[in-house]
Each structure stands twice: as structure tokens, then as C-alpha cells.
Write an enzyme that holds these catalytic residues in place. Sequence first.
Site, mmCIF file in Angstrom:
data_model
loop_
_atom_site.group_PDB
_atom_site.id
_atom_site.type_symbol
_atom_site.label_atom_id
_atom_site.label_comp_id
_atom_site.label_asym_id
_atom_site.label_seq_id
_atom_site.Cartn_x
_atom_site.Cartn_y
_atom_site.Cartn_z
ATOM 1 N N ARG A 131 23.417 -11.882 50.771
ATOM 2 C CA ARG A 131 22.259 -11.441 51.148
ATOM 3 C C ARG A 131 20.743 -11.612 51.112
ATOM 4 N NH1 ARG A 131 20.702 -7.254 45.901
ATOM 5 N NH2 ARG A 131 19.425 -5.985 47.295
ATOM 6 N N ARG B 134 16.832 -1.994 33.496
ATOM 7 C CA ARG B 134 16.464 -2.659 35.118
ATOM 8 C C ARG B 134 16.091 -1.206 35.857
ATOM 9 N NH1 ARG B 134 18.366 -7.595 38.328
ATOM 10 N NH2 ARG B 134 16.568 -6.862 39.390
ATOM 11 N N ASP C 115 24.183 2.244 46.801
ATOM 12 C CA ASP C 115 23.690 2.580 45.559
ATOM 13 C C ASP C 115 24.276 3.211 44.688
ATOM 14 O OD1 ASP C 115 22.242 0.535 45.667
ATOM 15 O OD2 ASP C 115 20.702 1.823 45.487
ATOM 16 N N CYS D 150 23.219 -13.113 44.579
ATOM 17 C CA CYS D 150 23.273 -12.338 43.501
ATOM 18 C C CYS D 150 24.583 -11.611 43.649
ATOM 19 C CB CYS D 150 22.312 -11.141 43.703
ATOM 20 S SG CYS D 150 22.277 -10.175 44.880
ATOM 21 N N LYS E 128 12.957 4.144 41.371
ATOM 22 C CA LYS E 128 12.670 2.700 41.168
ATOM 23 C C LYS E 128 12.509 1.990 42.967
ATOM 24 C CE LYS E 128 16.143 -0.510 40.676
ATOM 25 N NZ LYS E 128 16.175 -1.783 41.900
ATOM 26 N N ASN E 129 12.930 2.492 43.826
ATOM 27 C CA ASN E 129 13.279 1.426 44.656
ATOM 28 C C ASN E 129 12.088 1.601 45.811
ATOM 29 O OD1 ASN E 129 15.855 -0.008 43.988
ATOM 30 N ND2 ASN E 129 16.705 1.173 45.211
#
Length: 429
Positions: A131, A408, A316, A126, A22-23
Amino acid sequence: MDRIRISGGAKLNGTIPISGAKNAALPLMIASLLTDDTLTLENVPHLADVELLIRILGNHGVDYSVNGRRENQEKGYSRTIHFTAHTIVDTTAPYELVSKMRASFWVIGPLLARMRQARVSLPGGCAIGTRPVDLFIDGLRALGANIDIESGYVVAKAPKGLVGNRFTFPKVSVGATHVLVMAASLAKGETVLENAACEPEIVNLADCLNLMGARITGAGTPTIRIQGVDSLSGARHRVIPDRIETGTYAMAVAMTGGDVLLEGARSDLLETALDVVRRTGAEVTQINSGIRVTRNGNGIAPVDVTTEPFPGFPTDLQAQFMGLMTMAKGRSRITETIFENRFMHVQELVRLGAKISLSGQTAIVEGVPQLKGAPVMATDLRASVSLVIAGLAAEGQTEVNRVYHLDRGFERLEEKLSGCGAVIERVSV
Ligand code: EPZ
């Protein structure tokens, strides 16, 4: 709203195909804004964040089409997608879209470089911390942009185009590195970025930009040099396998025991995390087809970790590792240094019977012999999946609510796990 229901206790045995990252996919998709030609990306994961970014890019004028033939078609996993930003129709990224996904703020780099202006909403806070975007603003200013904050929007202008410069990031930032690499690719002259992020996703982006005609060296090290070019062309490029998904399933196997092949996974993308998994007692081996993880031995050994930028232990994977440590034979200390508020999973793991106390940015986990299933929920993607891992090993039934967080970032999570013997299903309520 869907839930994931797990009956814990089954060992994991079989094969889990690892999806595209994803990233890595998100910045690569954003790079399509840099050219009026077609950028074809292979191995794009089918995830809610990817679908949302397709909508956001569409708002700027990016057309896309999904290949008739899918990658790994029989299982319906990651796809090949063509992105064409022939004409940029709008240089504003509105609050309604940017607030849904922070990475969409990154369009500011290519829009400014190609269109010489961009108006992008501040992303706001968030679940995992405040952030801020100061590093993006300082970096783009160093390339000659005029930047003002107006009514919640970052308004950036460079009427004569961006100009290369030397910029040292005061703090390592993945997103700000992505943005400055993209912006500097179309700036006049040379840019040198110091203290840049070294994550594999930065290398994947730089490799793609170089295929498009950019001149970037040093990606994957703290010093990146970019010789600006006048324009970029189309290219075909492959998204790297997801190292966070890889680490997550490796930790799941270390938690339940069993023997799983993480198909397509690359150990060079997460050496530190895999070493930590080995130290907990699992065997982890890179073979041709992927990474094999087995644990048949005497339970889980406690290991202390501190999250750090790449090549350190990734933030993560912090929540997932805490899930694993809840059933270790002893005490472990897990320190979070990247985000100030990334312990939201602690209270939920405690609901499953974990013993965890917090001392500042460190969680002290006293392993217990057995977790017990319970209804739980989490407020972000990685926290949610840590609850899934814990649920796989817990006695009885665990229900993880707010499944949209998992959607997600984890492609077909329940199918991948049930294919290896986990008793896990999605229930609509
Ligand atoms: C990327 O976020 C990832 N997101 C995150 O993954 C990941 O947790 C993070 O990098 C760290 O590895 C994507 O790639 C889409 P940062 P990013 O800028 O780029 C501070 C997931 O679960 N900072 O490297 O937003 C910031 O607050 C997500 O997939 C500033 O102070 O992270 C943080 O403390 C969550 N000013 C630190 O830097 C700035 O201008 C590192 O953040 C920018 C960042």
C-alpha cells in the site's frame, strides 16, 4: 483479550440495523480540517477506527462533541458528532498515530490546502499489502505542492497555496481520490481528476464538501471537476449506510439460511455484490425499510468473482464471499486484483475444514458439505468477519481470536447476529 465464541448451525431470522459506513465516516471526519466552522456528521458508527481518528484529529486541534441524543438511541448505534477545527495547532501527523490506521495519512490533503504545509508520517505496510502513497504525492505535486520525504515523513509545502490542474490517476485509488478532492476544493482555479475512484464514499464526501461551499461535479464518475473556493463553511451531513456491513450480513444469511431484514441498507450501493449473492441461491429484495435477504432452498450455488474498483465486486467483501463459497455445491474461483496479499483468511478457513488452493491471485474453493468449528484468528478486519460467517454455519464451536480487528469495523457484531438467532458471544480471557 476478547474472543468471539460461536456455536454454529442456527439459521438467521430477524432484523439487523445497518450502521453508518466506516469508510465514509473517516474521510468526512478528516474534511472537518478544511474549515474553522463546525461540521456535524450524523450516523457516525461507534467503532475503534472512528475513536482513533478522533484522537488523531484532536492532535491537530479539532474539538468534537457527541450529541446528547444518539441516532437510533434505544439500540445505542451510530451517533451524531460535531467537529470543529477552529484553529489548527499542529500540521504534523506523527508515526505513532498514522501507523495505527492508514486512512489517517489522508489528513495531508486538508492540512496542505488550508495551512499550506503538512508533515505526515508514511503509513508503512499493513497486513493486506504494501500500500504505497505514490499516487497521493504525484497528485498533490500536480496541484503545485513541493514534497520531500524526510526521515519517514512526507513533508508537503505550498507557500502560495495549491493551484488547480488536470491530473490522471495511473491507477484507481479511493484514498488518493478523497485527498485530491479535499485539497482541490481550496486550490486556486479548476482541477480535473481523471480515472478517479467512483466509490459511493467519494460521492458522500463530495456531497458534504458541496454543502460546505465547495464546487464539485462528477463525483461517482471517473472524471471529477472541482472549482476551487477561498474558504469552506460548516455543514450538517449524514454518513451513508455501510455497504460492506450490508454485504457481509447478506452473505451470512446466504450461508446459514433464514430470513433477515437489513434495516436502512441501500442496494444501489452494492448492486454487483448483491447480484452475486442472488446467484448463490438467496433472494435479495430492496424494500422501503432496507434489504430483505432470504435463503430457504437447495443449498449454495458456486459463483466465480473477481474483485474490482466500484461498481465491481468489492475487495472488502472478498474474504466473506470465500467463507460462503466454502460450503457451496461445487467449485468457485475468487480472484483478488486490488491488494496483493489479501488471502490471509485462507489458512484459517482451511482449519474449519474448507478446501481451498491458491494459484497466484486466484483462490480455488471446492465446496464441502459441512465445516467443523475450530479456534481461528485473522490479521485484518474483513478476514476476521469471514471467519465469523464460516463459524455461523460450521458444526460445533468456533472461537475467533483477535476480536480487536472486528471492533475496528463492525458495530456490535455479536449483538446484531444474536438478535437474529445466532449463538454467538464475546468472552473475555
Ligand atoms: C480504501 O483503502 C478502503 N479504506 C479499503 O478498505 C478498501 O479495501 C480500498 O479502499 C479499496 O476499495 C478506507 O476507505 C478507509 P486504494 P485505500 O488507495 O484508499 C494501490 C477496509 O477493510 N495504491 O483504493 O487505502 C494500493 O496499494 C479497508 O475497510 C498505490 O499503488 O485503497 C491498492 O493496491 C481495507 N499507490 C490499490 O491502489 C497509492 O498511492 C487501491 O488502494 C495508493 C494506492
